[in-house]
Write an enzyme that holds these catalytic residues in place. Structure first.
Site, PDB file in Angstrom:
ATOM      1  N   HIS A 186       0.847  -1.200   0.000  1.00  0.00           N
ATOM      2  CA  HIS A 186       0.000   0.000   0.000  1.00  0.00           C
ATOM      3  C   HIS A 186       0.881   1.249   0.000  1.00  0.00           C
ATOM      4  CE1 HIS A 186      -3.617   2.459   0.622  1.00  0.00           C
ATOM      5  NE2 HIS A 186      -2.741   3.253   1.234  1.00  0.00           N
TER       6      HIS A 186
ATOM      7  N   ASN B  99      -2.101   7.110 -10.978  1.00  0.00           N
ATOM      8  CA  ASN B  99      -2.974   7.803 -10.025  1.00  0.00           C
ATOM      9  C   ASN B  99      -2.823   7.229  -8.620  1.00  0.00           C
ATOM     10  OD1 ASN B  99      -4.098   9.574 -11.843  1.00  0.00           O
ATOM     11  ND2 ASN B  99      -5.953   8.376 -12.180  1.00  0.00           N
TER      12      ASN B  99
ATOM     13  N   HIS C 115      -1.588   3.320  -8.374  1.00  0.00           N
ATOM     14  CA  HIS C 115      -1.962   2.389  -9.441  1.00  0.00           C
ATOM     15  C   HIS C 115      -1.688   2.999 -10.797  1.00  0.00           C
ATOM     16  CE1 HIS C 115      -5.577   4.739  -8.351  1.00  0.00           C
ATOM     17  NE2 HIS C 115      -5.936   4.641  -9.615  1.00  0.00           N
TER      18      HIS C 115
END
Ligand code: 5GP
Ligand code: ZN
Length: 110
Positions: A46, A87, A98
């Site tokens: 993440h 983005n 991503h």
């Protein structure tokens, strides 16, 4: 990360067919395509957005672009028939870095 839709997809809490799945990266079709071919390439870690990239992510980002290359070849998008849009990391976007691979009707996209 809690409440991150892409983390839920990566952790298989939301079922999704992966076009690519390695230790570090997944790719899957965008649920609401903006082009004839619209694939999301997503690091499993993440990382919020571009602002959160650090030098330790160098190898991961290389794998992301190697994955783009594979998907470009698989979809016959060589010779600049595609665009990649990066983005993440803001309220307007899914807050997980991503890469959109957009192909086909690419002339509408810049
Ligand atoms: P962005 O953050 O790049 O502005 O938009 C997120 C992108 O992810 C959009 O193109 C949207 O269609 C896609 N997306 C959002 N939720 C899902 C989902 O649950 N599954 C898939 N496959 N795509 C999603
Ligand atoms: Zn996430």
């Amino acid at each position: 990360m809690d409440n991150c839709i892409f983390c839920k997809i990566i952790n298989k809490e939301i079922p999704k067919e992966f076009l690519y799945d390695s230790e570090n990266v997944v790719a899957f079709l965008d649920i609401n395509p903006s082009a004839d071919i619209h694939i999301l390439i997503v690091p499993k870690e993440h990382i919020g957005g571009i602002g959160d990239i650090e030098s330790k992510h160098g190898r991961l980002l290389t794998e992301v672009y190697e994955t783009v290359k594979k998907l470009v070849a698989l979809n016959n998008l060589q010779d600049n028939l595609y665009r990649v849009v990066v983005n993440g990391g803001s309220a307007q976007h899914v807050p997980h870095l991503h890469f959109h691979l957009l192909g086909g009707n690419w002339k509408k996209m810049v």
